[in-house]
Design a protein around this motif. Structure first.
Motif, short mmCIF file in Angstrom:
data_model
loop_
_atom_site.label_atom_id
_atom_site.label_comp_id
_atom_site.label_asym_id
_atom_site.label_seq_id
_atom_site.Cartn_x
_atom_site.Cartn_y
_atom_site.Cartn_z
N ALA A 28 0.84 -1.20 0.00
CA ALA A 28 0.00 0.00 0.00
C ALA A 28 0.88 1.25 0.00
N LEU A 29 1.98 1.21 0.75
CA LEU A 29 2.86 2.38 0.85
C LEU A 29 3.50 2.76 -0.48
N THR A 30 3.70 1.77 -1.36
CA THR A 30 4.36 2.08 -2.64
C THR A 30 3.51 2.97 -3.52
N GLY A 31 2.19 3.03 -3.23
CA GLY A 31 1.31 3.82 -4.08
C GLY A 31 0.85 3.06 -5.32
N LEU A 32 1.30 1.81 -5.47
CA LEU A 32 0.92 1.01 -6.63
C LEU A 32 -0.22 0.07 -6.25
N PRO A 33 -1.01 -0.38 -7.24
CA PRO A 33 -2.18 -1.21 -6.92
C PRO A 33 -1.81 -2.68 -6.69
N MET A 34 -1.34 -3.00 -5.50
CA MET A 34 -0.93 -4.38 -5.21
C MET A 34 -1.44 -4.79 -3.83
N GLY A 35 -2.10 -5.95 -3.77
CA GLY A 35 -2.50 -6.53 -2.50
C GLY A 35 -1.33 -7.25 -1.87
N GLY A 36 -1.59 -7.96 -0.75
CA GLY A 36 -0.48 -8.60 -0.04
C GLY A 36 -0.59 -10.12 0.00
N GLY A 37 0.52 -10.80 -0.26
CA GLY A 37 0.57 -12.27 -0.17
C GLY A 37 2.00 -12.71 0.00
N LYS A 38 2.21 -13.95 0.30
CA LYS A 38 3.57 -14.49 0.42
C LYS A 38 3.50 -16.00 0.30
N GLY A 39 4.61 -16.63 -0.11
CA GLY A 39 4.60 -18.09 -0.23
C GLY A 39 5.97 -18.65 0.04
N GLY A 40 6.08 -19.96 -0.04
CA GLY A 40 7.39 -20.55 0.16
C GLY A 40 7.32 -22.05 0.40
N ALA A 41 8.49 -22.58 0.72
CA ALA A 41 8.58 -24.00 1.03
C ALA A 41 9.75 -24.21 1.99
N ASP A 42 9.66 -25.30 2.78
CA ASP A 42 10.72 -25.61 3.75
C ASP A 42 11.84 -26.39 3.06
N PHE A 43 12.21 -25.94 1.88
CA PHE A 43 13.23 -26.59 1.06
C PHE A 43 14.55 -25.85 1.27
N ASP A 44 15.64 -26.59 1.41
CA ASP A 44 16.94 -25.95 1.60
C ASP A 44 17.75 -26.01 0.31
N PRO A 45 17.89 -24.87 -0.38
CA PRO A 45 18.61 -24.91 -1.66
C PRO A 45 20.11 -25.15 -1.51
N LYS A 46 20.63 -24.98 -0.27
CA LYS A 46 22.09 -25.11 -0.08
C LYS A 46 22.56 -26.52 -0.42
N GLY A 47 23.60 -26.59 -1.24
CA GLY A 47 24.21 -27.87 -1.56
C GLY A 47 23.45 -28.66 -2.63
N LYS A 48 22.37 -28.11 -3.15
CA LYS A 48 21.61 -28.83 -4.19
C LYS A 48 22.23 -28.55 -5.56
N SER A 49 22.15 -29.56 -6.45
CA SER A 49 22.69 -29.35 -7.80
C SER A 49 21.71 -28.50 -8.61
#
Ligand code: NDP
Length: 450
Positions: free
Chosen positions: A116-137
Protein backbone atom coordinates in the motif's frame (compact mmCIF):
# COMPACT_ATOMS: atom_id res chain seq x y z
CA UNK A 1 -10.10 1.30 22.74
CA UNK A 2 -7.22 -0.44 24.51
CA UNK A 3 -9.48 -3.46 24.88
CA UNK A 4 -10.34 -3.56 21.19
CA UNK A 5 -6.70 -3.76 20.03
CA UNK A 6 -5.69 -6.14 22.80
CA UNK A 7 -8.65 -8.43 22.17
CA UNK A 8 -7.91 -8.63 18.43
CA UNK A 9 -4.30 -9.48 19.22
CA UNK A 10 -5.28 -12.12 21.77
CA UNK A 11 -7.62 -13.74 19.28
CA UNK A 12 -4.80 -13.90 16.73
CA UNK A 13 -2.57 -15.67 19.26
CA UNK A 14 -5.35 -18.07 20.21
CA UNK A 15 -6.32 -18.89 16.63
CA UNK A 16 -2.75 -19.20 15.35
CA UNK A 17 -0.91 -21.01 18.14
CA UNK A 18 2.87 -21.36 17.98
CA UNK A 19 3.23 -18.88 15.10
CA UNK A 20 5.44 -16.49 17.02
CA UNK A 21 6.73 -14.44 14.09
CA UNK A 22 3.15 -13.79 12.98
CA UNK A 23 2.18 -12.75 16.51
CA UNK A 24 5.18 -10.39 16.61
CA UNK A 25 4.29 -8.71 13.31
CA UNK A 26 0.62 -8.32 14.28
CA UNK A 27 1.55 -6.91 17.68
CA UNK A 28 3.86 -4.30 16.17
CA UNK A 29 1.30 -3.18 13.61
CA UNK A 30 -1.75 -3.15 15.90
CA UNK A 31 0.02 -1.28 18.69
CA UNK A 32 1.15 1.44 16.32
CA UNK A 33 -2.34 1.78 14.81
CA UNK A 34 -3.79 2.89 18.13
CA UNK A 35 -3.97 6.63 17.27
CA UNK A 36 -5.63 5.90 13.91
CA UNK A 37 -8.19 3.55 15.46
CA UNK A 38 -9.03 6.20 18.06
CA UNK A 39 -9.49 8.84 15.37
CA UNK A 40 -11.60 6.66 13.07
CA UNK A 41 -14.30 4.75 15.00
CA UNK A 42 -15.65 3.42 11.69
CA UNK A 43 -12.75 0.94 11.52
CA UNK A 44 -13.94 -0.77 14.69
CA UNK A 45 -17.54 -0.65 13.53
CA UNK A 46 -16.57 -2.38 10.26
CA UNK A 47 -14.39 -4.89 12.14
CA UNK A 48 -11.43 -3.95 9.96
CA UNK A 49 -8.78 -5.19 12.41
CA UNK A 50 -10.50 -8.58 12.82
CA UNK A 51 -10.69 -8.89 9.05
CA UNK A 52 -7.21 -7.64 8.19
CA UNK A 53 -5.43 -10.15 10.47
CA UNK A 54 -7.18 -13.10 8.81
CA UNK A 55 -5.78 -14.16 5.41
CA UNK A 56 -8.35 -14.21 2.61
CA UNK A 57 -7.05 -17.63 1.65
CA UNK A 58 -4.14 -19.96 2.41
CA UNK A 59 -3.09 -22.98 0.43
CA UNK A 60 -0.73 -25.62 1.81
CA UNK A 61 0.49 -28.29 -0.56
CA UNK A 62 2.81 -31.25 -1.02
CA UNK A 63 5.94 -30.76 -3.14
CA UNK A 64 7.38 -34.17 -4.05
CA UNK A 65 10.62 -34.26 -6.06
CA UNK A 66 13.43 -36.64 -6.98
CA UNK A 67 17.11 -35.91 -6.25
CA UNK A 68 20.07 -36.75 -8.52
CA UNK A 69 20.46 -40.16 -6.87
CA UNK A 70 16.84 -41.09 -7.59
CA UNK A 71 15.67 -40.65 -4.01
CA UNK A 72 12.23 -39.09 -3.45
CA UNK A 73 11.83 -36.09 -1.13
CA UNK A 74 8.68 -34.39 0.09
CA UNK A 75 8.59 -30.72 1.08
CA UNK A 76 5.73 -28.55 2.21
CA UNK A 77 4.77 -25.61 0.00
CA UNK A 78 2.36 -22.80 0.75
CA UNK A 79 0.89 -19.59 -0.58
CA UNK A 80 -0.92 -17.22 1.73
CA UNK A 81 -3.16 -14.71 -0.06
CA UNK A 82 -3.64 -12.16 2.66
CA UNK A 83 -5.44 -9.14 1.28
CA UNK A 84 -6.59 -8.07 -2.18
CA UNK A 85 -8.40 -4.83 -1.27
CA UNK A 86 -6.17 -2.62 -3.42
CA UNK A 87 -4.88 -5.03 -6.10
CA UNK A 88 -3.88 -8.61 -6.97
CA UNK A 89 -1.95 -10.42 -4.21
CA UNK A 90 1.75 -9.66 -4.52
CA UNK A 91 4.71 -10.92 -2.51
CA UNK A 92 7.72 -13.17 -2.71
CA UNK A 93 8.38 -16.89 -2.44
CA UNK A 94 10.92 -18.07 0.15
CA UNK A 95 12.79 -21.38 0.00
CA UNK A 96 14.45 -21.97 3.37
CA UNK A 97 14.36 -24.85 5.88
CA UNK A 98 12.84 -22.55 8.55
CA UNK A 99 9.73 -21.86 6.44
CA UNK A 100 6.41 -22.71 8.15
CA UNK A 101 3.03 -20.98 8.38
CA UNK A 102 4.14 -18.51 11.07
CA UNK A 103 6.93 -17.11 8.85
CA UNK A 104 4.88 -16.90 5.67
CA UNK A 105 1.96 -15.33 7.54
CA UNK A 106 4.15 -12.67 9.12
CA UNK A 107 5.65 -11.86 5.74
CA UNK A 108 2.24 -11.81 4.02
CA UNK A 109 0.78 -9.58 6.72
CA UNK A 110 3.66 -7.08 6.47
CA UNK A 111 3.35 -7.15 2.71
CA UNK A 112 -0.20 -5.70 2.81
CA UNK A 113 1.00 -2.43 4.32
CA UNK A 114 4.27 -2.32 2.40
CA UNK A 115 2.53 -2.68 -0.94
CA UNK A 116 0.00 0.00 0.00
CA UNK A 117 2.86 2.38 0.85
CA UNK A 118 4.36 2.08 -2.64
CA UNK A 119 1.31 3.82 -4.08
CA UNK A 120 0.92 1.01 -6.63
CA UNK A 121 -2.18 -1.21 -6.92
CA UNK A 122 -0.93 -4.38 -5.21
CA UNK A 123 -2.50 -6.53 -2.50
CA UNK A 124 -0.48 -8.60 -0.04
CA UNK A 125 0.57 -12.27 -0.17
CA UNK A 126 3.57 -14.49 0.42
CA UNK A 127 4.60 -18.09 -0.23
CA UNK A 128 7.39 -20.55 0.16
CA UNK A 129 8.58 -24.00 1.03
CA UNK A 130 10.72 -25.61 3.75
CA UNK A 131 13.23 -26.59 1.06
CA UNK A 132 16.94 -25.95 1.60
CA UNK A 133 18.61 -24.91 -1.66
CA UNK A 134 22.09 -25.11 -0.08
CA UNK A 135 24.21 -27.87 -1.56
CA UNK A 136 21.61 -28.83 -4.19
CA UNK A 137 22.69 -29.35 -7.80
CA UNK A 138 21.36 -27.21 -10.65
CA UNK A 139 19.06 -30.03 -11.79
CA UNK A 140 17.74 -30.62 -8.28
CA UNK A 141 16.90 -26.91 -7.98
CA UNK A 142 15.13 -27.07 -11.34
CA UNK A 143 13.13 -30.16 -10.40
CA UNK A 144 12.10 -28.65 -7.09
CA UNK A 145 10.97 -25.37 -8.69
CA UNK A 146 9.02 -27.32 -11.31
CA UNK A 147 7.33 -29.47 -8.65
CA UNK A 148 6.45 -26.35 -6.64
CA UNK A 149 4.84 -24.62 -9.64
CA UNK A 150 2.98 -27.80 -10.65
CA UNK A 151 0.63 -27.01 -7.77
CA UNK A 152 1.05 -23.23 -7.41
CA UNK A 153 -0.09 -22.52 -10.99
CA UNK A 154 -3.73 -23.19 -9.98
CA UNK A 155 -3.71 -20.36 -7.48
CA UNK A 156 -1.80 -17.55 -9.24
CA UNK A 157 -2.17 -15.45 -12.38
CA UNK A 158 -1.28 -11.98 -13.67
CA UNK A 159 -4.58 -10.50 -12.38
CA UNK A 160 -4.90 -12.77 -9.33
CA UNK A 161 -1.60 -13.26 -7.56
CA UNK A 162 1.87 -12.38 -8.84
CA UNK A 163 4.69 -13.95 -6.77
CA UNK A 164 8.33 -12.82 -6.82
CA UNK A 165 11.62 -13.93 -5.21
CA UNK A 166 12.74 -13.81 -1.58
CA UNK A 167 15.34 -15.72 0.45
CA UNK A 168 16.53 -18.68 -1.65
CA UNK A 169 14.58 -17.59 -4.73
CA UNK A 170 16.31 -15.45 -7.34
CA UNK A 171 16.12 -15.09 -11.13
CA UNK A 172 17.24 -18.71 -11.61
CA UNK A 173 14.37 -20.14 -9.55
CA UNK A 174 11.84 -17.65 -10.99
CA UNK A 175 12.93 -18.87 -14.46
CA UNK A 176 12.28 -22.53 -13.67
CA UNK A 177 8.88 -21.71 -12.17
CA UNK A 178 7.95 -19.41 -15.07
CA UNK A 179 8.82 -22.15 -17.57
CA UNK A 180 6.37 -24.60 -15.98
CA UNK A 181 3.59 -22.01 -15.65
CA UNK A 182 3.95 -21.01 -19.31
CA UNK A 183 3.88 -24.62 -20.43
CA UNK A 184 0.81 -25.63 -18.42
CA UNK A 185 -1.21 -22.49 -19.13
CA UNK A 186 0.09 -22.09 -22.68
CA UNK A 187 0.40 -18.36 -22.16
CA UNK A 188 3.24 -15.87 -21.79
CA UNK A 189 2.05 -13.48 -19.11
CA UNK A 190 3.50 -11.49 -16.24
CA UNK A 191 2.59 -14.10 -13.60
CA UNK A 192 5.90 -13.74 -11.77
CA UNK A 193 8.25 -10.81 -11.26
CA UNK A 194 12.01 -10.87 -10.95
CA UNK A 195 12.20 -12.45 -14.41
CA UNK A 196 15.34 -12.37 -16.58
CA UNK A 197 15.73 -9.33 -18.83
CA UNK A 198 15.37 -11.41 -22.01
CA UNK A 199 11.98 -12.80 -20.98
CA UNK A 200 9.95 -10.00 -19.46
CA UNK A 201 12.07 -8.84 -16.53
CA UNK A 202 12.63 -5.21 -15.64
CA UNK A 203 15.92 -3.40 -15.47
CA UNK A 204 16.86 -2.49 -11.86
CA UNK A 205 14.62 -5.23 -10.34
CA UNK A 206 17.67 -7.19 -9.17
CA UNK A 207 19.16 -4.10 -7.57
CA UNK A 208 15.85 -2.57 -6.43
CA UNK A 209 15.56 -3.63 -2.78
CA UNK A 210 19.19 -2.83 -1.95
CA UNK A 211 19.11 0.46 -3.84
CA UNK A 212 15.70 1.31 -2.38
CA UNK A 213 16.73 0.77 1.23
CA UNK A 214 19.77 2.97 0.62
CA UNK A 215 17.66 5.73 -0.96
CA UNK A 216 15.37 5.50 2.08
CA UNK A 217 18.30 5.67 4.52
CA UNK A 218 19.68 8.68 2.59
CA UNK A 219 16.35 10.45 3.16
CA UNK A 220 16.53 9.62 6.88
CA UNK A 221 20.04 11.06 7.02
CA UNK A 222 18.84 14.15 5.17
CA UNK A 223 16.30 14.83 7.94
CA UNK A 224 19.31 14.88 10.30
CA UNK A 225 21.19 17.19 7.91
CA UNK A 226 23.59 14.41 6.95
CA UNK A 227 24.39 12.24 3.96
CA UNK A 228 26.26 8.97 3.28
CA UNK A 229 29.59 10.65 2.52
CA UNK A 230 32.31 9.10 4.73
CA UNK A 231 29.73 7.39 6.96
CA UNK A 232 30.69 4.02 8.47
CA UNK A 233 28.03 1.49 7.55
CA UNK A 234 27.38 -2.06 8.83
CA UNK A 235 25.38 -4.33 6.56
CA UNK A 236 24.34 -7.90 7.36
CA UNK A 237 23.69 -10.63 4.82
CA UNK A 238 25.42 -11.09 1.49
CA UNK A 239 22.43 -12.04 -0.64
CA UNK A 240 20.43 -10.01 -3.11
CA UNK A 241 19.42 -7.15 -0.79
CA UNK A 242 22.80 -6.84 0.95
CA UNK A 243 24.80 -6.93 -2.30
CA UNK A 244 23.06 -3.94 -3.85
CA UNK A 245 22.83 -2.04 -0.58
CA UNK A 246 26.64 -2.32 -0.42
CA UNK A 247 26.87 -1.07 -4.01
CA UNK A 248 24.59 1.96 -3.58
CA UNK A 249 25.99 2.99 -0.18
CA UNK A 250 29.49 2.87 -1.65
CA UNK A 251 28.40 4.90 -4.70
CA UNK A 252 26.98 7.53 -2.33
CA UNK A 253 30.34 7.81 -0.53
CA UNK A 254 29.71 5.57 2.50
CA UNK A 255 32.15 2.96 3.77
CA UNK A 256 30.64 -0.51 4.28
CA UNK A 257 32.68 -2.47 6.81
CA UNK A 258 30.67 -5.70 7.22
CA UNK A 259 28.75 -8.37 5.32
CA UNK A 260 27.67 -11.78 6.62
CA UNK A 261 25.91 -15.05 5.94
CA UNK A 262 24.34 -17.63 8.23
CA UNK A 263 27.79 -18.98 9.12
CA UNK A 264 29.46 -15.73 10.20
CA UNK A 265 30.51 -12.14 9.56
CA UNK A 266 33.29 -10.51 7.59
CA UNK A 267 34.71 -7.32 9.13
CA UNK A 268 36.67 -5.28 6.61
CA UNK A 269 37.85 -2.05 8.30
CA UNK A 270 39.16 -0.67 4.99
CA UNK A 271 35.68 -0.87 3.44
CA UNK A 272 34.16 -3.01 0.71
CA UNK A 273 34.90 -1.14 -2.51
CA UNK A 274 33.50 -1.81 -6.00
CA UNK A 275 36.22 -4.35 -6.80
CA UNK A 276 35.68 -6.33 -3.61
CA UNK A 277 31.92 -6.25 -4.21
CA UNK A 278 32.51 -7.75 -7.65
CA UNK A 279 34.16 -10.67 -5.88
CA UNK A 280 31.12 -11.06 -3.56
CA UNK A 281 28.71 -11.04 -6.53
CA UNK A 282 30.67 -13.82 -8.23
CA UNK A 283 31.11 -15.76 -4.97
CA UNK A 284 27.43 -15.64 -3.97
CA UNK A 285 25.57 -15.60 -7.30
CA UNK A 286 27.76 -17.84 -9.45
CA UNK A 287 29.94 -20.04 -7.24
CA UNK A 288 27.34 -20.04 -4.43
CA UNK A 289 30.14 -20.07 -1.87
CA UNK A 290 30.41 -18.93 1.77
CA UNK A 291 31.31 -15.38 2.88
CA UNK A 292 34.33 -16.72 4.79
CA UNK A 293 36.04 -17.08 1.41
CA UNK A 294 36.08 -13.25 1.12
CA UNK A 295 38.36 -13.03 4.16
CA UNK A 296 40.53 -15.90 2.89
CA UNK A 297 40.81 -14.26 -0.54
CA UNK A 298 41.61 -10.66 0.44
CA UNK A 299 43.44 -11.29 3.77
CA UNK A 300 45.19 -8.23 5.26
CA UNK A 301 43.17 -6.42 7.94
CA UNK A 302 40.05 -8.39 7.22
CA UNK A 303 38.64 -10.56 10.00
CA UNK A 304 36.20 -13.45 9.71
CA UNK A 305 34.04 -13.87 12.81
CA UNK A 306 32.42 -17.33 12.71
CA UNK A 307 28.92 -17.63 14.17
CA UNK A 308 28.65 -13.87 14.75
CA UNK A 309 26.51 -11.06 13.41
CA UNK A 310 27.96 -7.65 12.60
CA UNK A 311 26.34 -5.54 15.32
CA UNK A 312 28.57 -6.26 18.30
CA UNK A 313 31.88 -5.52 16.62
CA UNK A 314 33.24 -2.87 18.97
CA UNK A 315 33.83 -0.12 16.47
CA UNK A 316 32.26 3.21 15.53
CA UNK A 317 29.24 2.95 13.25
CA UNK A 318 26.95 5.61 11.76
CA UNK A 319 24.38 3.53 9.87
CA UNK A 320 23.30 -0.10 10.38
CA UNK A 321 21.37 -1.91 7.66
CA UNK A 322 20.21 -5.43 8.57
CA UNK A 323 19.65 -7.16 5.22
CA UNK A 324 19.65 -10.91 6.05
CA UNK A 325 16.64 -12.29 7.91
CA UNK A 326 14.04 -11.83 10.68
CA UNK A 327 15.08 -11.17 14.31
CA UNK A 328 18.79 -10.81 13.55
CA UNK A 329 19.22 -7.63 15.61
CA UNK A 330 18.26 -7.99 19.28
CA UNK A 331 18.26 -5.73 22.33
CA UNK A 332 21.91 -6.38 23.21
CA UNK A 333 22.88 -5.63 19.58
CA UNK A 334 20.86 -2.40 19.73
CA UNK A 335 22.62 -1.35 22.95
CA UNK A 336 26.03 -1.96 21.39
CA UNK A 337 25.10 -0.02 18.26
CA UNK A 338 23.91 2.96 20.32
CA UNK A 339 27.11 2.87 22.40
CA UNK A 340 29.11 2.89 19.16
CA UNK A 341 27.39 5.99 17.80
CA UNK A 342 24.75 4.67 15.40
CA UNK A 343 22.43 7.38 14.08
CA UNK A 344 20.28 5.47 11.61
CA UNK A 345 19.10 1.84 11.54
CA UNK A 346 17.36 1.03 8.29
CA UNK A 347 15.87 -2.43 7.65
CA UNK A 348 16.61 -4.06 4.29
CA UNK A 349 15.29 -7.43 5.52
CA UNK A 350 11.78 -8.09 6.79
CA UNK A 351 11.44 -7.65 10.59
CA UNK A 352 15.18 -8.11 11.28
CA UNK A 353 14.93 -6.08 14.49
CA UNK A 354 13.20 -7.54 17.54
CA UNK A 355 10.42 -5.46 19.15
CA UNK A 356 12.44 -4.61 22.27
CA UNK A 357 15.45 -3.62 20.15
CA UNK A 358 13.24 -1.38 18.00
CA UNK A 359 11.83 0.34 21.11
CA UNK A 360 15.31 0.80 22.54
CA UNK A 361 16.66 2.38 19.35
CA UNK A 362 13.72 4.77 19.02
CA UNK A 363 13.88 5.76 22.71
CA UNK A 364 17.58 6.50 22.32
CA UNK A 365 17.05 8.92 19.46
CA UNK A 366 18.15 6.61 16.64
CA UNK A 367 16.19 7.12 13.41
CA UNK A 368 14.64 3.71 12.73
CA UNK A 369 13.42 2.80 9.23
CA UNK A 370 11.10 -0.25 9.38
CA UNK A 371 11.38 -2.80 6.59
CA UNK A 372 7.85 -2.38 5.37
CA UNK A 373 8.75 1.16 4.31
CA UNK A 374 12.50 0.94 3.77
CA UNK A 375 12.64 -2.29 1.74
CA UNK A 376 9.55 -1.58 -0.37
CA UNK A 377 11.75 -0.75 -3.38
CA UNK A 378 11.80 -4.42 -4.39
CA UNK A 379 8.08 -4.87 -4.61
CA UNK A 380 7.66 -1.38 -6.06
CA UNK A 381 9.95 -2.30 -8.94
CA UNK A 382 8.05 -5.57 -9.26
CA UNK A 383 4.98 -3.36 -9.69
CA UNK A 384 6.86 -1.50 -12.42
CA UNK A 385 7.72 -4.86 -14.03
CA UNK A 386 4.00 -5.76 -14.03
CA UNK A 387 3.16 -2.43 -15.67
CA UNK A 388 5.78 -3.01 -18.39
CA UNK A 389 4.53 -6.58 -18.97
CA UNK A 390 0.93 -5.36 -19.35
CA UNK A 391 2.01 -2.76 -21.90
CA UNK A 392 4.48 -5.13 -23.64
CA UNK A 393 7.14 -2.45 -23.13
CA UNK A 394 10.58 -2.23 -21.53
CA UNK A 395 11.63 0.98 -19.86
CA UNK A 396 15.27 2.10 -19.74
CA UNK A 397 17.53 1.74 -16.70
CA UNK A 398 17.33 5.48 -16.07
CA UNK A 399 13.53 5.49 -16.23
CA UNK A 400 13.13 2.62 -13.79
CA UNK A 401 15.82 3.88 -11.38
CA UNK A 402 14.26 7.37 -11.36
CA UNK A 403 10.80 5.90 -10.65
CA UNK A 404 12.26 3.71 -7.87
CA UNK A 405 14.01 6.67 -6.27
CA UNK A 406 10.88 8.78 -6.52
CA UNK A 407 8.80 6.03 -4.88
CA UNK A 408 11.29 5.69 -2.00
CA UNK A 409 11.38 9.45 -1.44
CA UNK A 410 7.55 9.47 -1.40
CA UNK A 411 7.33 6.53 1.01
CA UNK A 412 9.78 8.28 3.32
CA UNK A 413 7.78 11.51 3.15
CA UNK A 414 4.47 9.71 3.72
CA UNK A 415 5.79 7.80 6.75
CA UNK A 416 7.46 10.89 8.19
CA UNK A 417 4.45 13.18 7.73
CA UNK A 418 1.92 10.59 8.93
CA UNK A 419 3.94 10.05 12.12
CA UNK A 420 3.94 13.78 12.71
CA UNK A 421 0.21 14.11 12.00
CA UNK A 422 -0.67 11.40 14.53
CA UNK A 423 1.54 12.83 17.27
CA UNK A 424 4.64 10.61 16.95
CA UNK A 425 7.20 12.86 15.21
CA UNK A 426 10.20 10.97 13.85
CA UNK A 427 8.62 7.55 14.51
CA UNK A 428 8.69 5.84 11.09
CA UNK A 429 7.12 2.66 12.51
CA UNK A 430 3.94 4.46 13.50
CA UNK A 431 3.96 6.56 10.31
CA UNK A 432 4.44 3.63 7.92
CA UNK A 433 1.91 1.37 9.63
CA UNK A 434 -0.81 4.01 9.81
CA UNK A 435 -0.28 5.28 6.25
CA UNK A 436 -0.36 1.75 4.75
CA UNK A 437 -3.29 0.70 6.92
CA UNK A 438 -5.48 3.73 6.11
CA UNK A 439 -5.32 3.04 2.38
CA UNK A 440 -6.23 -0.63 2.73
CA UNK A 441 -8.87 -0.08 5.45
CA UNK A 442 -10.69 2.56 3.37
CA UNK A 443 -10.71 0.23 0.34
CA UNK A 444 -12.07 -2.62 2.50
CA UNK A 445 -14.92 -0.46 3.77
CA UNK A 446 -15.73 0.72 0.25
CA UNK A 447 -15.93 -2.88 -1.01
CA UNK A 448 -18.36 -4.05 1.67
CA UNK A 449 -18.23 -7.15 3.85
CA UNK A 450 -16.46 -9.66 1.59
P1 NDP B 1 19.02 -14.03 -0.26
O1 NDP B 1 18.63 -15.45 -0.17
O2 NDP B 1 19.56 -13.50 -1.53
O3 NDP B 1 20.07 -13.67 0.90
C1 NDP B 1 19.77 -13.90 2.23
C2 NDP B 1 20.99 -13.57 3.06
O4 NDP B 1 20.65 -13.66 4.44
C3 NDP B 1 22.13 -14.56 2.84
O5 NDP B 1 23.34 -13.92 3.07
C4 NDP B 1 21.84 -15.61 3.92
O6 NDP B 1 22.97 -16.38 4.30
C5 NDP B 1 21.39 -14.74 5.06
N1 NDP B 1 20.49 -15.50 5.93
C6 NDP B 1 19.37 -16.17 5.58
N2 NDP B 1 18.83 -16.78 6.63
C7 NDP B 1 19.64 -16.50 7.68
C8 NDP B 1 19.61 -16.85 9.04
N3 NDP B 1 18.63 -17.60 9.56
N4 NDP B 1 20.61 -16.35 9.83
C9 NDP B 1 21.61 -15.57 9.32
N5 NDP B 1 21.67 -15.22 8.02
C10 NDP B 1 20.70 -15.67 7.22
O7 NDP B 1 17.71 -13.21 0.20
P2 NDP B 1 17.37 -11.68 -0.02
O8 NDP B 1 18.60 -10.87 0.02
O9 NDP B 1 16.46 -11.59 -1.17
O10 NDP B 1 16.48 -11.37 1.27
C11 NDP B 1 17.04 -10.89 2.49
C12 NDP B 1 15.94 -10.27 3.34
O11 NDP B 1 15.33 -9.19 2.62
C13 NDP B 1 14.78 -11.20 3.71
O12 NDP B 1 14.28 -10.82 4.98
C14 NDP B 1 13.73 -10.88 2.66
O13 NDP B 1 12.43 -11.21 3.09
C15 NDP B 1 13.92 -9.37 2.53
N6 NDP B 1 13.43 -8.77 1.31
C16 NDP B 1 13.89 -9.16 0.09
C17 NDP B 1 13.43 -8.55 -1.05
C18 NDP B 1 13.99 -8.87 -2.40
O14 NDP B 1 13.62 -8.17 -3.35
N7 NDP B 1 14.83 -9.84 -2.55
C19 NDP B 1 12.39 -7.50 -0.99
C20 NDP B 1 12.05 -7.10 0.35
C21 NDP B 1 12.55 -7.73 1.44
P3 NDP B 1 23.10 -17.90 3.82
O15 NDP B 1 23.53 -17.82 2.40
O16 NDP B 1 24.10 -18.49 4.73
O17 NDP B 1 21.72 -18.53 3.99
Amino acid sequence: MVDYITSVYETVVEKNPAQKEFHQAVKEVLESLRPAIEKHPEFKQHKILERIVEPERQVIFRVPWVDDKGEIHVNRGMRIQFNSAIGPYKGGIRFHPTVYEGIIKFLGFEQIFKNALTGLPMGGGKGGADFDPKGKSETEIMRFCQAFMLELFRHVGPDTDVPAGDIGVGTREIGYMFGVYKKIRNEFTGVLTGKGLEWGGSLVRTEATGYGVTYFAAEMLKVKNMDFKDKIVMISGSGNVAQYAVQKVTQLGGKVITVSDSDGTVYDPDGIDAKKLEYILELKNVKRGRIKEYADHFGGNIQYLPGRRPWRIGTHVDVAMPCATQNELDLEDARTLVNNGVKVVCEGANMPTTLDATDYLIKNGVAFGPGKAANAGGVATSGLEMAQNSQRLSWTWEEVDAKLKNIMVNIHRTAYETAQKYGYPGNYVVGANIAGFLKVAKAMIAQGVV
